[in-house]
Design a protein around this motif. Sequence first.
Motif, PDB file in Angstrom:
ATOM      1  N   ASP A   1       0.872  -1.236  -0.028  1.00  0.00           N
ATOM      2  CA  ASP A   1       0.027  -0.091   0.017  1.00  0.00           C
ATOM      3  C   ASP A   1       1.111   1.572   0.085  1.00  0.00           C
ATOM      4  OD1 ASP A   1      -2.438  -1.294   0.039  1.00  0.00           O
ATOM      5  OD2 ASP A   1      -2.505  -1.559   2.259  1.00  0.00           O
ATOM      6  N   ARG A   2       1.862   1.172   0.844  1.00  0.00           N
ATOM      7  CA  ARG A   2       2.745   2.393   0.808  1.00  0.00           C
ATOM      8  C   ARG A   2       3.451   2.705  -0.385  1.00  0.00           C
ATOM      9  NH1 ARG A   2       3.764   3.155   6.514  1.00  0.00           N
ATOM     10  NH2 ARG A   2       1.730   3.314   7.662  1.00  0.00           N
ATOM     11  N   ALA A   3       3.851   1.494  -0.953  1.00  0.00           N
ATOM     12  CA  ALA A   3       4.714   1.614  -2.079  1.00  0.00           C
ATOM     13  C   ALA A   3       3.794   1.935  -3.306  1.00  0.00           C
ATOM     14  CB  ALA A   3       5.698   0.402  -2.361  1.00  0.00           C
ATOM     15  N   ARG A   4       2.627   1.868  -3.166  1.00  0.00           N
ATOM     16  CA  ARG A   4       1.585   2.090  -4.347  1.00  0.00           C
ATOM     17  C   ARG A   4       1.683   1.214  -5.528  1.00  0.00           C
ATOM     18  NH1 ARG A   4       1.037   8.697  -4.500  1.00  0.00           N
ATOM     19  NH2 ARG A   4       0.547   9.068  -2.470  1.00  0.00           N
TER      20      ARG A   4
ATOM     21  N   GLY B   1      -2.383  -4.095  -7.017  1.00  0.00           N
ATOM     22  CA  GLY B   1      -2.822  -5.158  -7.375  1.00  0.00           C
ATOM     23  C   GLY B   1      -2.000  -6.327  -6.233  1.00  0.00           C
ATOM     24  N   MET B   2      -0.622  -5.919  -5.864  1.00  0.00           N
ATOM     25  CA  MET B   2      -0.087  -6.778  -4.968  1.00  0.00           C
ATOM     26  C   MET B   2      -0.491  -6.911  -3.783  1.00  0.00           C
ATOM     27  SD  MET B   2       2.459  -8.728  -6.233  1.00  0.00           S
ATOM     28  CE  MET B   2       3.069  -9.311  -4.426  1.00  0.00           C
ATOM     29  N   ASN B   3      -1.134  -5.762  -3.215  1.00  0.00           N
ATOM     30  CA  ASN B   3      -1.872  -6.050  -2.022  1.00  0.00           C
ATOM     31  C   ASN B   3      -3.019  -6.824  -1.915  1.00  0.00           C
ATOM     32  OD1 ASN B   3      -3.194  -4.216  -3.578  1.00  0.00           O
ATOM     33  ND2 ASN B   3      -3.906  -2.837  -1.894  1.00  0.00           N
ATOM     34  N   HIS B   4      -3.585  -6.799  -3.029  1.00  0.00           N
ATOM     35  CA  HIS B   4      -4.875  -7.815  -3.126  1.00  0.00           C
ATOM     36  C   HIS B   4      -4.164  -9.225  -3.161  1.00  0.00           C
ATOM     37  CE1 HIS B   4      -7.557  -4.547  -3.218  1.00  0.00           C
ATOM     38  NE2 HIS B   4      -6.850  -3.985  -4.585  1.00  0.00           N
TER      39      HIS B   4
END
Length: 600
Positions: free
Chosen positions: A364-367, A370-373
């Motif tokens: 989330d912090r790195a923006r 898709g990876m967070n999901h």
Amino acid sequence: MSQEGSLNQYNDVEKKGGQTAAGVGPGHHVSVDPAQDVYYDPSKESLMTRLGLSVESFKRAPGTTRGLVAHGDIPPEYLQHDNPLLQQKMKPRHLQMIAVGGSIGTGLFVGSGSALGNGGPAGILLAWIIMGIMLINVTQALGEMAILYPVSGGFYTLASRMIDPSFAFAMGWNYVLQWAVTLPLEITVAGSTVQYWTDAVPLAAWITIFFIIIIIAAAFGTLGYAEEEFWSSCLKLGVVIIYIIIGIVCICGGGPAGGDFDTYQGARLWHEAPGAFPNGFKGVCAVFVTAAFSFAGTELVGLAATETPNPRKTMPSAVKNTFWRITLIYVTSLTIVGLTIRSDDQDLYNGSGSDISPFVILMDRARIRGMNHLINITICISVLSIGLSCVYAGSRTLTALAETGYAPRMFTYIDKSGRPLYSVLALLILGPLAYINCADVGGQVFDWLVALSGLSTLITWFSICVTHIRFRKAWKVQGHSVEELPFKAMGGEYGSWLGATLIVIILIAQFYIGLFPIGGVESAGERAQSFFLAYLAAPIMLGFYIFGYLWKRTTPRKASQIDLDTGRKSWLTVEDMRAYRAERAAAPLYVRIYRMLFSN
């Protein structure tokens, strides 16, 4: 005996024991379950029965499949006895992935966040390394015994034999209780994980859905558990490797523009306040149990040994892969966590489930869209995977308790699909405890339920080390050589002494943190609550031991009296093993290096 003859004796020939057993000679202690005198061939059943999907599959198995490969010249009286009624459905790939990725789950993906807050970036690394060193010795000891004795119940049965049935009774029931309580916990965490996307659906609905999924997977028995573990472990390993690569890029400042990691980060979080050890020594002590929870389930390869046809071939690589999992997966990923997330980051505390996962927070912090999901999906699948492991581990141990007379005989029931049916149902019945979390006081009640098994994993690992020490003592006293062992623990009995010592130190540290928690307490009542939430499993274990002793009145056996024969699947002599190892020593260097690192 010629070398050629020795090598031929080592061939993996399945000893079915079709002839009538000979009389039992002096010194032999052979189990006499009548069902083990009947040979049952599941291959003659229909596919639906073998998969556990027909009415016929729920009927009691008439006998053992005798599917375990035996090595060497086995005395006739041991051919027909102590064969587990469980079926050998696990393939090598299943066992490998259970060892490598089976225990990766909530402890690493979610629990590492609170551990970072307590111990800091250096504290979590130190605690996990110490636990890793201990666990490497535990798995080596477990591998040595499980390969020689792939018996039903694994380390519980061996503890009963090598140490004391009363102690094993306490350890076995404590282990069953651990998984029985963990099951509803994992179901609840799975529901909380899905709420990362939406809270429109009530938590109770998600609990129901995930509980049904676990029931369906459990219906497929060993094969359902093994296949689910294989594919979920592949996903978990893949995502962790992707996370490590992305983490390294972010630390070096290669994150997307506008994110928190578009400039070089380095090791600044180790130096800036609150520093590498925000809570000092106490913080490191507080991390140990979280680390133990993240490793819980590593010992399952010992239980699975009896459900794979040839543990001699498959177990060594599974045991050695534990080292690589600890080194490459846990240590590396936790290093990334400590270099990218501050230990006082409020996002580690505000929320529940995957909201407080440092893995998700980084993406989330790195923006990185898709990876967070993807990580959240992986966390959800991991949690369900461990929920199924709860059913597997708890049911197999409960069955072994029944087989040794320490649980009702109904739990010895094995159906034609190879499922310990009533034991599986006993574990699943406790799944609805997850609904407690839907009540206003559910969180408090659940904290106490979890406290019942808080130290169970450490107690189990300690018993494995002590069992191995006793096994080595009996092996020596009864005139055997370590050269006879098909797999030797890397550190021998000294490794088990080191593992047991580290566990005792960790238990002392947990005792200290239970009395003097981080942040302090304001009253004696809060101190008592803090202590029992951290240490309730210890008096529970003691209570089980006292009950077991009063029931059976057993005491530890002398080393010379320990049964080293029943269930033993390797009867190769020193000469056989020397010939075998001499042949393998002649292999090319690259083959020997590979075997040393990954095989046997």
